[in-house]
Design a protein around this motif. Structure first.
Motif, mmCIF file in Angstrom:
data_model
loop_
_atom_site.group_PDB
_atom_site.id
_atom_site.type_symbol
_atom_site.label_atom_id
_atom_site.label_comp_id
_atom_site.label_asym_id
_atom_site.label_seq_id
_atom_site.Cartn_x
_atom_site.Cartn_y
_atom_site.Cartn_z
ATOM 1 N N ASN A 102 -17.453 5.442 13.653
ATOM 2 C CA ASN A 102 -17.828 5.636 15.038
ATOM 3 C C ASN A 102 -17.330 4.521 15.833
ATOM 4 N N ASN A 103 -16.857 3.408 15.297
ATOM 5 C CA ASN A 103 -16.351 2.272 16.115
ATOM 6 C C ASN A 103 -15.768 1.377 15.209
ATOM 7 N N MET A 104 -14.794 0.469 15.847
ATOM 8 C CA MET A 104 -14.172 -0.590 15.322
ATOM 9 C C MET A 104 -15.208 -1.469 14.367
ATOM 10 N N GLU A 105 -16.175 -1.835 15.148
ATOM 11 C CA GLU A 105 -17.457 -2.697 14.456
ATOM 12 C C GLU A 105 -17.995 -2.427 13.015
ATOM 13 N N ASP A 119 -9.106 5.726 -6.941
ATOM 14 C CA ASP A 119 -9.140 6.869 -6.132
ATOM 15 C C ASP A 119 -8.949 6.299 -4.608
ATOM 16 N N ASN A 120 -8.167 7.125 -3.932
ATOM 17 C CA ASN A 120 -7.806 6.488 -2.436
ATOM 18 C C ASN A 120 -9.016 6.879 -1.397
ATOM 19 N N VAL A 121 -9.360 5.947 -0.661
ATOM 20 C CA VAL A 121 -10.677 6.010 0.212
ATOM 21 C C VAL A 121 -9.794 5.909 1.601
ATOM 22 N N TYR A 122 -9.880 6.701 2.905
ATOM 23 C CA TYR A 122 -9.503 6.453 3.970
ATOM 24 C C TYR A 122 -10.599 6.611 5.145
ATOM 25 N N PHE A 123 -10.324 5.381 6.019
ATOM 26 C CA PHE A 123 -11.293 5.342 7.086
ATOM 27 C C PHE A 123 -10.722 5.646 8.289
ATOM 28 N N PHE A 124 -11.395 6.438 9.106
ATOM 29 C CA PHE A 124 -10.638 6.995 10.401
ATOM 30 C C PHE A 124 -11.882 6.583 11.620
#
Length: 58
Positions: free
Chosen positions: A9-12, A53-58
């Motif tokens: 939900n945010n950069m922090e 495995d690949n992990v992606y954070f959005f």
């Protein structure tokens, strides 16, 4: 090789994950001790994750 997508939900939140090296998903408590699809899906993702495995954070 699998890939997993996590929405933050945010950069922090991302900074906290990077600094601690740990991530977990907040889930609602099952109603009447019955798991719903999102509970089962999250547990299944965690159980099937493997090194590399690949992990992606959005």
């Amino acid at each position: 090789m699998a890939g997993y997508v996590f929405n933050l939900n945010n950069m922090e939140s991302l900074k906290k994950i990077i600094n601690n090296g740990v991530y977990s998903t907040n889930l609602t408590e099952p109603t009447n001790n019955r798991w719903l699809a999102h509970h089962e899906g999250t547990l299944t993702d965690y159980l099937t994750m493997k090194e590399g495995d690949n992990v992606y954070f959005f």
